[in-house]
Design a protein around this motif. Sequence first.
Motif, PDB file in Angstrom:
ATOM      1  N   ALA A 193      21.165  -2.098   2.861  1.00  0.00           N
ATOM      2  CA  ALA A 193      21.282  -0.944   1.977  1.00  0.00           C
ATOM      3  C   ALA A 193      20.390  -1.084   0.743  1.00  0.00           C
ATOM      4  O   ALA A 193      19.917  -0.098   0.198  1.00  0.00           O
ATOM      5  N   PHE A 194      20.150  -2.298   0.313  1.00  0.00           N
ATOM      6  CA  PHE A 194      19.330  -2.530  -0.872  1.00  0.00           C
ATOM      7  C   PHE A 194      17.969  -3.110  -0.521  1.00  0.00           C
ATOM      8  O   PHE A 194      17.233  -3.548  -1.382  1.00  0.00           O
ATOM      9  N   ALA A 195      17.598  -3.108   0.741  1.00  0.00           N
ATOM     10  CA  ALA A 195      16.372  -3.764   1.194  1.00  0.00           C
ATOM     11  C   ALA A 195      15.121  -3.151   0.595  1.00  0.00           C
ATOM     12  O   ALA A 195      14.140  -3.841   0.381  1.00  0.00           O
ATOM     13  N   GLU A 196      15.119  -1.840   0.338  1.00  0.00           N
ATOM     14  CA  GLU A 196      13.911  -1.201  -0.167  1.00  0.00           C
ATOM     15  C   GLU A 196      13.473  -1.822  -1.488  1.00  0.00           C
ATOM     16  O   GLU A 196      12.290  -1.883  -1.788  1.00  0.00           O
ATOM     17  N   ASP A 197      14.410  -2.294  -2.284  1.00  0.00           N
ATOM     18  CA  ASP A 197      14.064  -2.928  -3.545  1.00  0.00           C
ATOM     19  C   ASP A 197      13.700  -4.398  -3.370  1.00  0.00           C
ATOM     20  O   ASP A 197      13.324  -5.036  -4.329  1.00  0.00           O
ATOM     21  N   SER A 198      13.822  -4.930  -2.161  1.00  0.00           N
ATOM     22  CA  SER A 198      13.640  -6.352  -1.954  1.00  0.00           C
ATOM     23  C   SER A 198      12.260  -6.723  -1.417  1.00  0.00           C
ATOM     24  O   SER A 198      11.909  -7.885  -1.433  1.00  0.00           O
TER      25      SER A 198
ATOM     26  N   VAL B 127       6.903   0.223  -6.092  1.00  0.00           N
ATOM     27  CA  VAL B 127       8.337   0.493  -6.036  1.00  0.00           C
ATOM     28  C   VAL B 127       8.577   1.718  -5.167  1.00  0.00           C
ATOM     29  O   VAL B 127       7.678   2.533  -4.949  1.00  0.00           O
ATOM     30  N   ASN B 128       9.772   1.846  -4.671  1.00  0.00           N
ATOM     31  CA  ASN B 128      10.168   2.966  -3.813  1.00  0.00           C
ATOM     32  C   ASN B 128       9.371   3.051  -2.528  1.00  0.00           C
ATOM     33  O   ASN B 128       9.208   4.124  -1.961  1.00  0.00           O
ATOM     34  N   GLY B 129       8.821   1.924  -2.066  1.00  0.00           N
ATOM     35  CA  GLY B 129       8.166   1.881  -0.772  1.00  0.00           C
ATOM     36  C   GLY B 129       6.761   2.442  -0.717  1.00  0.00           C
ATOM     37  O   GLY B 129       6.240   2.679   0.366  1.00  0.00           O
ATOM     38  N   SER B 130       6.108   2.664  -1.847  1.00  0.00           N
ATOM     39  CA  SER B 130       4.745   3.202  -1.805  1.00  0.00           C
ATOM     40  C   SER B 130       3.768   2.133  -1.315  1.00  0.00           C
ATOM     41  O   SER B 130       3.896   0.956  -1.636  1.00  0.00           O
ATOM     42  N   VAL B 131       2.780   2.580  -0.515  1.00  0.00           N
ATOM     43  CA  VAL B 131       1.755   1.678   0.025  1.00  0.00           C
ATOM     44  C   VAL B 131       0.403   2.368  -0.128  1.00  0.00           C
ATOM     45  O   VAL B 131       0.244   3.526   0.236  1.00  0.00           O
TER      46      VAL B 131
ATOM     47  N   VAL C  84     -13.365  -4.670  -3.699  1.00  0.00           N
ATOM     48  CA  VAL C  84     -14.532  -4.907  -4.554  1.00  0.00           C
ATOM     49  C   VAL C  84     -14.648  -3.837  -5.634  1.00  0.00           C
ATOM     50  O   VAL C  84     -14.783  -4.140  -6.815  1.00  0.00           O
ATOM     51  N   THR C  85     -14.570  -2.566  -5.232  1.00  0.00           N
ATOM     52  CA  THR C  85     -14.773  -1.470  -6.189  1.00  0.00           C
ATOM     53  C   THR C  85     -13.475  -0.944  -6.790  1.00  0.00           C
ATOM     54  O   THR C  85     -13.491  -0.294  -7.828  1.00  0.00           O
ATOM     55  N   GLY C  86     -12.345  -1.187  -6.113  1.00  0.00           N
ATOM     56  CA  GLY C  86     -11.068  -0.671  -6.569  1.00  0.00           C
ATOM     57  C   GLY C  86     -10.802   0.756  -6.131  1.00  0.00           C
ATOM     58  O   GLY C  86      -9.750   1.321  -6.433  1.00  0.00           O
ATOM     59  N   ASP C  87     -11.759   1.362  -5.427  1.00  0.00           N
ATOM     60  CA  ASP C  87     -11.600   2.753  -4.975  1.00  0.00           C
ATOM     61  C   ASP C  87     -10.436   2.872  -3.992  1.00  0.00           C
ATOM     62  O   ASP C  87     -10.235   2.000  -3.137  1.00  0.00           O
ATOM     63  N   LEU C  88      -9.707   3.973  -4.107  1.00  0.00           N
ATOM     64  CA  LEU C  88      -8.619   4.259  -3.178  1.00  0.00           C
ATOM     65  C   LEU C  88      -9.205   4.671  -1.832  1.00  0.00           C
ATOM     66  O   LEU C  88     -10.022   5.594  -1.766  1.00  0.00           O
ATOM     67  N   ILE C  89      -8.789   3.978  -0.775  1.00  0.00           N
ATOM     68  CA  ILE C  89      -9.236   4.315   0.574  1.00  0.00           C
ATOM     69  C   ILE C  89      -8.218   5.225   1.249  1.00  0.00           C
ATOM     70  O   ILE C  89      -8.568   6.233   1.843  1.00  0.00           O
ATOM     71  N   PHE C  90      -6.933   4.869   1.125  1.00  0.00           N
ATOM     72  CA  PHE C  90      -5.894   5.678   1.765  1.00  0.00           C
ATOM     73  C   PHE C  90      -4.568   5.434   1.063  1.00  0.00           C
ATOM     74  O   PHE C  90      -4.239   4.299   0.728  1.00  0.00           O
ATOM     75  N   LYS C  91      -3.842   6.521   0.857  1.00  0.00           N
ATOM     76  CA  LYS C  91      -2.498   6.428   0.285  1.00  0.00           C
ATOM     77  C   LYS C  91      -1.511   6.842   1.373  1.00  0.00           C
ATOM     78  O   LYS C  91      -1.566   7.969   1.871  1.00  0.00           O
ATOM     79  N   PHE C  92      -0.641   5.929   1.746  1.00  0.00           N
ATOM     80  CA  PHE C  92       0.341   6.176   2.793  1.00  0.00           C
ATOM     81  C   PHE C  92       1.558   6.858   2.173  1.00  0.00           C
ATOM     82  O   PHE C  92       2.476   6.205   1.699  1.00  0.00           O
ATOM     83  N   THR C  93       1.533   8.174   2.170  1.00  0.00           N
ATOM     84  CA  THR C  93       2.635   8.935   1.597  1.00  0.00           C
ATOM     85  C   THR C  93       3.699   9.186   2.660  1.00  0.00           C
ATOM     86  O   THR C  93       3.434   9.099   3.861  1.00  0.00           O
TER      87      THR C  93
END
Length: 123
Positions: A18-23, A42-46, A52-61
Amino acid sequence: MKKLFAALIVAAVMAVGAFAEDSFPTGSWIDSNYDAEWVFGVNGSVELHDAVTGDLIFKFTKDQIKDYRLLPSADGFTLSFECPATHRKYKFSKPISLSTDLIMEIDPDWSDKNYKVNIKFKK
């Protein structure tokens, strides 16, 4: 007594679930084979960034992924999900150990060859 003990074990596992998402660990891990930075928030965001550049390639929403699971076990935690947009299944495991490494496994839809690597915590 054995039934009580078994019931307590089941209750403990359910409570952990039940609390795994925070773990699951949060932070950034680097796959040096592809200069990829995996960011777990937090909250499962990936998110996947170019290391190298720090550019966002993909946001898994949440609307882009399915079968999101965070499973605790005696060995640690495993986060897995499927992303139809990238045609891949992803699995990240954090074994119970002193190491900060994660084990990443990627299963592409178009191939029988899976990619598995230890990714290192970004310091």
